[in-house]
Design a protein around this motif. Structure first.
Motif, PDB file in Angstrom:
ATOM      1  N   ARG A 191       0.813  -1.220   0.000  1.00 45.03           N
ATOM      2  CA  ARG A 191       0.000   0.000   0.000  1.00 45.03           C
ATOM      3  C   ARG A 191       0.846   1.270   0.000  1.00 45.03           C
ATOM      4  NH1 ARG A 191      -4.889   1.113   4.361  1.00 45.03           N
ATOM      5  NH2 ARG A 191      -5.831   2.889   3.259  1.00 45.03           N
ATOM      6  N   ASP A 192       2.039   1.198   0.613  1.00 40.20           N
ATOM      7  CA  ASP A 192       2.912   2.366   0.624  1.00 40.20           C
ATOM      8  C   ASP A 192       3.783   2.453  -0.629  1.00 40.20           C
ATOM      9  OD1 ASP A 192       4.551   0.243   1.059  1.00 40.20           O
ATOM     10  OD2 ASP A 192       5.377   0.952   2.964  1.00 40.20           O
ATOM     11  N   GLY A 193       3.681   1.473  -1.545  1.00 39.77           N
ATOM     12  CA  GLY A 193       4.396   1.524  -2.810  1.00 39.77           C
ATOM     13  C   GLY A 193       5.878   1.283  -2.693  1.00 39.77           C
ATOM     14  N   ARG A 194       6.328   0.592  -1.649  1.00 42.32           N
ATOM     15  CA  ARG A 194       7.767   0.386  -1.454  1.00 42.32           C
ATOM     16  C   ARG A 194       8.246  -0.978  -1.938  1.00 42.32           C
ATOM     17  NH1 ARG A 194       8.856   2.832   4.664  1.00 42.32           N
ATOM     18  NH2 ARG A 194       8.200   4.981   4.196  1.00 42.32           N
ATOM     19  N   ILE A 195       7.380  -1.983  -1.884  1.00 44.59           N
ATOM     20  CA  ILE A 195       7.782  -3.347  -2.193  1.00 44.59           C
ATOM     21  C   ILE A 195       6.946  -3.849  -3.361  1.00 44.59           C
ATOM     22  CG2 ILE A 195       7.936  -5.717  -1.336  1.00 44.59           C
ATOM     23  CD1 ILE A 195       8.393  -4.607   1.436  1.00 44.59           C
ATOM     24  N   LEU A 196       7.619  -4.470  -4.331  1.00 46.21           N
ATOM     25  CA  LEU A 196       6.966  -5.079  -5.489  1.00 46.21           C
ATOM     26  C   LEU A 196       7.207  -6.578  -5.434  1.00 46.21           C
ATOM     27  CD1 LEU A 196       5.635  -5.042  -8.342  1.00 46.21           C
ATOM     28  CD2 LEU A 196       7.933  -4.713  -9.275  1.00 46.21           C
ATOM     29  N   ALA A 197       6.127  -7.342  -5.491  1.00 47.29           N
ATOM     30  CA  ALA A 197       6.210  -8.799  -5.533  1.00 47.29           C
ATOM     31  C   ALA A 197       5.898  -9.252  -6.949  1.00 47.29           C
ATOM     32  CB  ALA A 197       5.244  -9.436  -4.537  1.00 47.29           C
ATOM     33  N   ALA A 198       6.717 -10.182  -7.479  1.00 47.81           N
ATOM     34  CA  ALA A 198       6.549 -10.656  -8.850  1.00 47.81           C
ATOM     35  C   ALA A 198       6.716 -12.160  -8.871  1.00 47.81           C
ATOM     36  CB  ALA A 198       7.564  -9.992  -9.787  1.00 47.81           C
ATOM     37  N   GLY A 199       5.897 -12.826  -9.671  1.00 49.88           N
ATOM     38  CA  GLY A 199       5.962 -14.279  -9.795  1.00 49.88           C
ATOM     39  C   GLY A 199       5.517 -14.709 -11.176  1.00 49.88           C
ATOM     40  N   GLY A 200       5.674 -16.011 -11.431  1.00 45.56           N
ATOM     41  CA  GLY A 200       5.308 -16.556 -12.734  1.00 45.56           C
ATOM     42  C   GLY A 200       5.266 -18.060 -12.686  1.00 45.56           C
ATOM     43  N   LYS A 201       5.735 -18.708 -13.769  1.00 45.26           N
ATOM     44  CA  LYS A 201       5.717 -20.167 -13.845  1.00 45.26           C
ATOM     45  C   LYS A 201       6.931 -20.737 -13.115  1.00 45.26           C
ATOM     46  CE  LYS A 201       3.056 -20.546 -18.106  1.00 45.26           C
ATOM     47  NZ  LYS A 201       3.025 -21.080 -19.490  1.00 45.26           N
ATOM     48  N   SER A 202       6.909 -20.566 -11.824  1.00 44.45           N
ATOM     49  CA  SER A 202       7.983 -21.067 -10.971  1.00 44.45           C
ATOM     50  C   SER A 202       7.487 -21.041  -9.526  1.00 44.45           C
ATOM     51  CB  SER A 202       9.245 -20.204 -11.125  1.00 44.45           C
ATOM     52  OG  SER A 202      10.240 -20.593 -10.192  1.00 44.45           O
ATOM     53  N   HIS A 203       8.155 -21.784  -8.652  1.00 45.96           N
ATOM     54  CA  HIS A 203       7.795 -21.739  -7.235  1.00 45.96           C
ATOM     55  C   HIS A 203       8.609 -20.688  -6.488  1.00 45.96           C
ATOM     56  CE1 HIS A 203      11.328 -24.325  -7.412  1.00 45.96           C
ATOM     57  NE2 HIS A 203      11.519 -24.120  -6.115  1.00 45.96           N
ATOM     58  N   HIS A 204       9.373 -19.879  -7.242  1.00 46.30           N
ATOM     59  CA  HIS A 204      10.112 -18.773  -6.634  1.00 46.30           C
ATOM     60  C   HIS A 204       9.299 -17.490  -6.725  1.00 46.30           C
ATOM     61  CE1 HIS A 204      14.387 -20.669  -6.960  1.00 46.30           C
ATOM     62  NE2 HIS A 204      13.578 -21.311  -6.130  1.00 46.30           N
ATOM     63  N   LEU A 205       9.410 -16.693  -5.672  1.00 44.46           N
ATOM     64  CA  LEU A 205       8.705 -15.421  -5.583  1.00 44.46           C
ATOM     65  C   LEU A 205       9.741 -14.334  -5.316  1.00 44.46           C
ATOM     66  CD1 LEU A 205       5.821 -14.185  -5.545  1.00 44.46           C
ATOM     67  CD2 LEU A 205       5.848 -14.453  -3.083  1.00 44.46           C
ATOM     68  N   PHE A 242      15.680  -7.762  -3.052  1.00 42.93           N
ATOM     69  CA  PHE A 242      16.197  -7.973  -1.700  1.00 42.93           C
ATOM     70  C   PHE A 242      15.797  -9.322  -1.119  1.00 42.93           C
ATOM     71  CE2 PHE A 242      11.957  -6.427  -0.806  1.00 42.93           C
ATOM     72  CZ  PHE A 242      11.580  -7.065   0.367  1.00 42.93           C
ATOM     73  N   ARG A 243      14.881 -10.067  -1.764  1.00 41.92           N
ATOM     74  CA  ARG A 243      14.506 -11.353  -1.182  1.00 41.92           C
ATOM     75  C   ARG A 243      13.885 -12.234  -2.263  1.00 41.92           C
ATOM     76  NH1 ARG A 243      11.795 -10.661   4.292  1.00 41.92           N
ATOM     77  NH2 ARG A 243      13.963 -10.057   4.670  1.00 41.92           N
ATOM     78  N   ILE A 244      14.208 -13.521  -2.193  1.00 46.25           N
ATOM     79  CA  ILE A 244      13.593 -14.537  -3.035  1.00 46.25           C
ATOM     80  C   ILE A 244      12.969 -15.573  -2.127  1.00 46.25           C
ATOM     81  CG2 ILE A 244      13.952 -16.311  -4.800  1.00 46.25           C
ATOM     82  CD1 ILE A 244      16.299 -14.720  -5.828  1.00 46.25           C
ATOM     83  N   ILE A 245      11.658 -15.723  -2.222  1.00 46.29           N
ATOM     84  CA  ILE A 245      10.924 -16.663  -1.380  1.00 46.29           C
ATOM     85  C   ILE A 245      10.622 -17.907  -2.203  1.00 46.29           C
ATOM     86  CG2 ILE A 245       8.813 -17.038  -0.068  1.00 46.29           C
ATOM     87  CD1 ILE A 245       8.718 -14.068   0.506  1.00 46.29           C
ATOM     88  N   GLN A 246      10.970 -19.038  -1.636  1.00 49.76           N
ATOM     89  CA  GLN A 246      10.694 -20.308  -2.309  1.00 49.76           C
ATOM     90  C   GLN A 246       9.443 -20.915  -1.709  1.00 49.76           C
ATOM     91  OE1 GLN A 246      13.988 -23.003  -2.469  1.00 49.76           O
ATOM     92  NE2 GLN A 246      12.762 -24.738  -3.151  1.00 49.76           N
ATOM     93  N   MET A 247       8.421 -21.073  -2.548  1.00 46.38           N
ATOM     94  CA  MET A 247       7.146 -21.629  -2.116  1.00 46.38           C
ATOM     95  C   MET A 247       7.289 -23.132  -1.980  1.00 46.38           C
ATOM     96  SD  MET A 247       5.215 -18.979  -1.784  1.00 46.38           S
ATOM     97  CE  MET A 247       3.612 -19.734  -1.634  1.00 46.38           C
ATOM     98  N   PRO A 248       6.311 -23.801  -1.372  1.00 46.31           N
ATOM     99  CA  PRO A 248       6.376 -25.269  -1.262  1.00 46.31           C
ATOM    100  C   PRO A 248       6.507 -25.941  -2.619  1.00 46.31           C
ATOM    101  CG  PRO A 248       4.672 -24.393   0.184  1.00 46.31           C
ATOM    102  CD  PRO A 248       5.168 -23.239  -0.635  1.00 46.31           C
ATOM    103  N   THR A 249       7.007 -27.160  -2.589  1.00 49.01           N
ATOM    104  CA  THR A 249       7.263 -27.873  -3.848  1.00 49.01           C
ATOM    105  C   THR A 249       5.982 -28.160  -4.621  1.00 49.01           C
ATOM    106  OG1 THR A 249       7.176 -29.957  -2.623  1.00 49.01           O
ATOM    107  CG2 THR A 249       9.341 -28.929  -2.940  1.00 49.01           C
TER     108      THR A 249
END
Length: 930
Positions: A119-133, A144-151
């Motif tokens: 909401r404050d426009g500071r962080i952008l989250a992007a994803g696609g055909k992968s379990h990485h976020l 600054f961060r890569i989140i790995q979702m469950p398999t």
């Protein structure tokens, strides 16, 4: 492709927006509500929602498609994401490129398909055909961060941050919808899975979260719609953060006295504690801390912001940052955001007092007019007095323009302003607030007596120099930036700050005001913008707040700030209810009377309309009758003219008929003459044809007669030749023993006979050639006849002359015919003589053969005696015999030559006679026709 903009209340079509060639899959609206971005696969377009016109268009290469283009919340930045993972940030006003995010690392390369921003426009989250976020920090412009979702997650279909009222816009919980239809909510800081919705059996197709994060609406794969309560799903998220201020409560006196002595237990000794000065000092310091904590609690506002620190920031910079101004205002005003209560007010519809708002306040933007009408109606439904407040549109308009895209916030800001900064405004309703204006006048009298005396001298009251500024909340005399700067200070201070602003505005403008002497000049000054620095005015307000005595300071007469209650809005009844009720009753009575009057007027207007309609119909009928009468007269005149024309035409027609009859008679006469002439010509042609037929038949008959005669002559000649040859052969056979001279003589006689035969053949050929010439002449006669038709007059005299000549020719022909007959007789006599001679010679030869030594007897005829010399062996002189034989042969040649010449002459005469006869026969019909 086109977009439609609809009005949500009236369900009416507002505008069409055309420009996309392919389907639109994304729409993003600016925080101010003025701009919108629509995105398709090939282009993105920026629209102005006030005019519904396209401002700019983003064109890209065909090889690089667009994933998403959207506004960042609470900013003027546009973020564009493309299919090649490139992300650009653009300035909304200038459309200049601000920055580009770097490419993600190759070890965790993801083709971005979905995006989400806090909401404050500071962080952008992007994803696609992968379990990485991937999480991007837009301020630092780095990953600054890569989140790995469950398999179990192979692709991410949707991302959305969960709003929270306590995180000041820096959302920490991210909802991730994966390909298995389960939406998982994770904390992006702790990377902990908080809860999830959906299942493998009942998967989610799409999902959206409410603006305040209370509910989640999901469309399931089976077509059902599920609404989840976030509070029921987890208590951890709704748990507020621990308070920053903690109060230490004082102990009761008995406990303080009993607890004032402390006993320390040490090893082997017991010491009695004594009262010391340190305990008193410690207690005094504790009370000071408690007082400070109470003040801190008072200065704390919602969302963890400290009002004192905000005021320090405001005094340092003069205004709040534009990016966070709306957020700070909402925190300062402690808006409850009562959606249900506000919806109930909006659902009541447009208030009757504001149905014709556009007539009194013609606003160019239809959207702004609708928002203003809806906000005023909600205020009127909240409290009845606002339906009769004439200056309410002027008071609410600047806030409506500022919060036109969030009507709930707009309503609550205006309601908070009325409750706190418009205290005691309605006690003298419907008159201006005399008590408030008196406060302003007292402060002005204390700080600038000269200016107040100038107002009194020119009969200028506070209703002229103070009330126009209050009822419009300075929106008429300040620009947008100045007004925002002023209300940054108004909302950060006591409600009396607004009244002090009126005094400061007058004192800072004392120089031009002292120069004014006309009432119209004062009115113009307080209703239009002036050359005044708002920062100077604000500093003057703070000076007045500090230097005004307590007895006249508005701070002591106005209550402190009170926020709107949560859930339901408070009852607003700070006005003379009996006056409002009376006015309401009177207004209702007047409205009913007006309705009755309108109904009666409508009836009268209907009757008048019927009368007018009848009058118009009568006038139209009379006009029509007059037009018909004029048309009838015109038609009569036209008929008379037509009759005159008809008479003239009949006369002309009669004369034309007479002329035509005369011409017809002439034509009939000419036709009759041509017909008679044609018949005459046909008869003449028939006559000529018959004459030609007769002539042809005569010629054929004459030719047949001549041919028959020639055939008979030829047959006779052939028989004669045969006979002569037979006799000659016998003579040859009989005179084989005769000498060579005798044989030569016989051969000459035979040659003469052959010559006679050739002459006969020549005559036959001549007659045949004459026949052919006759046929050719017949064709020539036909051609000549055609030529003679053109020269009839010229040939008349020639024909007449030829008639006489023809008679002469017929006489000559008769003479030649007679001569031919005589010639024929002479030829017959010659033939008979030659025959007799041959027979006699044959007999002599036979007799000589039988009696070779006897002499030949003499011929009885003188011709034969003279021409024949007897052949004996006792001839005395052979030369005499030869001489006599030669003389006899010469005489015969002369005779044959004479006969041949006569025959040729007769043939020529016969041919001339036949030619003349044919010419006469051909010319006789023309002579008759002439």
């Amino acid at each position: 492709m086109f977009l439609t903009c609809m009005e949500t209340v009236t369900k009416e079509l507002v505008s069409w927006m055309r420009g996309h060639e392919s389907s639109v899959f994304s729409i993003s609206v600016h925080a101010s509500g003025r701009y919108a971005i629509t995105t398709s696969s090939d282009t993105a377009q920026l629209w102005d929602l006030d005019t519904f016109q396209r401002k700019r268009k983003l064109n890209i290469l065909q090889s690089v498609g667009i994933q998403k283009v959207f506004f960042l919340p609470l900013s003027n930045t546009i973020l564009s994401c493309f299919k090649d993972n490139s992300i650009f940030a653009w300035e909304c006003d200038t459309l200049s490129c601000k920055y580009q995010l770097p490419a993600p690392p190759e070890s965790s390369s993801v083709l971005y398909k979905v995006f989400a921003v806090t909401r404050d426009g500071r962080i952008l989250a992007a994803g696609g055909k992968s379990h990485h976020l991937h999480l991007w920090c837009l301020e630092a412009k780095q990953l600054f961060r890569i989140i790995q979702m469950p398999t179990k997650v192979r692709a991410i279909r949707h991302l959305e941050f969960l709003p929270d009222s306590f995180d000041a816009g820096s959302n920490q919980v991210l909802g991730v919808l994966s390909q298995d239809g389960i939406m998982r909510f994770v904390n992006i800081q702790t990377c902990k899975l908080l809860f999830e919705i959906g299942s493998l059996d009942e998967g989610i197709s799409s999902s959206v979260i409410s603006p305040h994060g209370r509910y989640i609406a999901s469309i399931m794969e089976n077509g059902s719609l599920n609404i989840y309560s976030v509070q029921a799903l987890t208590q951890e998220i709704n748990k507020p953060p621990p308070p920053l201020v903690k109060v230490i409560e004082d102990l009761p006196k008995n406990k303080l006295n009993s607890g004032g002595l402390k006993t320390k237990v040490t090893s082997g000794r017991v010491q009695r504690p004594a009262k010391s000065r340190e305990n008193k000092i410690q207690a005094r310091i504790l009370r000071q801390d408690l007082t400070g904590n109470f003040e801190n609690k008072e200065n704390e506002v919602s969302d963890g912001l400290n009002k004192k620190r905000l005021q320090i920031l405001l005094k340092g910079y003069g205004e709040y940052p534009t990016k966070y101004r709306m957020f700070i205002w909402r925190c300062l005003l402690q808006l409850p955001e009562n959606h249900t209560a506000f919806s109930s007010l909006v659902d009541k519809g447009v208030h009757v007092a504001f149905l014709n708002l556009q007539k009194k306040y013609p606003i160019k933007s239809r959207k702004l007019l609708r928002v203003l009408q809806r906000t005023l109606s909600a205020l009127a439904h909240w409290s009845a007095i606002f339906s009769d407040t004439p200056y309410l549109p002027l008071l609410a308009f600047p806030f409506v323009k500022l919060f036109q895209n969030n009507q709930l916030i707009c309503f609550e800001v205006v309601a908070t302003l009325i409750i706190n900064w418009c205290q005691h405004w309605f006690e003298y309703f419907p008159n201006p607030p005399i008590n408030i204006l008196s406060m302003i006048e007292n402060v002005l009298a204390f700080h600038d007596k000269e200016l107040l005396q100038h107002f009194i001298d020119h009969d200028i009251t506070s209703q002229l120099y103070a009330w126009p500024l209050l009822e419009t909340v300075f929106s008429e005399v300040l620009t947008r930036e100045e007004w925002l700067k002023l209300f940054d200070n108004v909302f950060s201070n006591h409600p009396s700050f607004l009244l002090m602003t009126v005094v400061a505005y007058n004192t800072c403008s004392r120089a031009p005001l002292l120069n004014c002497s006309l009432r119209d000049d004062f009115e113009y000054f307080f209703h239009h913008r002036n050359n005044l620095d708002i920062s100077v005015v604000i500093r003057e307000v703070y000076h007045l707040m500090d230097t005004t005595p307590t007895d006249i300071h508005p701070n002591g007469k106005l209550d402190a700030f009170v926020a709107l209650t949560k859930g339901q809005y408070p009852v607003f009844n700070q006005y003379p209810k009996f006056i409002v009720d009376y006015q309401t009753q009177e207004r209702e009575r007047i409205r009913n009377d007006e309705l009755d009057f309108l109904r009666e007027r409508q009836m009268v207007e209907d009757m008048q309309a019927e009368v007018d309609q009848q009058r118009v119909e009568d006038e139209a009928w009379y006009q029509k009758q007059e037009l018909l009468r004029k048309a009838e007269e015109t038609r009569r005149e036209m008929l008379l003219q037509e009759e005159e024309k008809m008479v003239q035409q009949r006369q002309r027609l009669a004369s034309v008929k007479r002329e035509l009859r005369a011409k017809e008679m002439h034509l009939q006469d000419a036709t009759r003459r041509r017909f008679l002439k044609l018949q005459q010509d046909q008869r003449e042609m028939e006559l000529r044809r018959l004459n030609d037929e007769i002539e042809r038949k005569n010629l054929i008959r004459n030719q047949e007669a001549v041919a028959k005669e020639m055939r008979e002559d030829a047959d006779t000649y052939r028989r004669k030749v045969d006979l002569e040859e037979h006799m000659f052969h016998k003579l040859i056979e009989a005179g084989q023993t005769q000498n060579q001279k005798t044989q030569k003589l016989i051969e000459e006689n035979l040659a003469e006979a052959e010559q006679a035969c050739l002459n006969a053949d020549w005559r036959i050929q001549a007659l045949h050639k004459q026949r052919c010439d006759d046929l050719q002449r017949n064709a020539c006669y036909q051609e000549v006849a055609k030529l003679l038709l053109e020269n009839r007059r010229k040939e008349t005299e020639v024909l007449n002359a030829m008639v006489g000549e023809g008679a002469k020719k017929w006489e000559e022909a008769k003479e030649k015919d007679f001569h031919l007959k005589s010639e024929k007789k002479a030829s017959a006599l010659s033939d008979a003589s030659r025959k007799w001679f041959l027979e006699k010679e044959l007999d002599d030869a036979l007799e000589h053969a039988e009696h070779p030594y006897n002499t030949v007897p003499r011929c009885q005829s003188g011709q034969a005696a003279s021409s024949y010399v007897p052949r004996t062996s006792q001839l005395k002189d052979s030369s005499e015999v030869d001489s006599s034989t030669h003389i006899s042969l010469n005489q015969r040649r002369v005779q044959w030559d004479t006969t041949e010449q006569d025959l040729m002459e007769r043939v020529r005469n016969l041919r001339q006679r036949l030619t003349a006869q044919a010419r006469n026969r051909c010319r006789t019909p023309h002579l008759l026709a002439t």
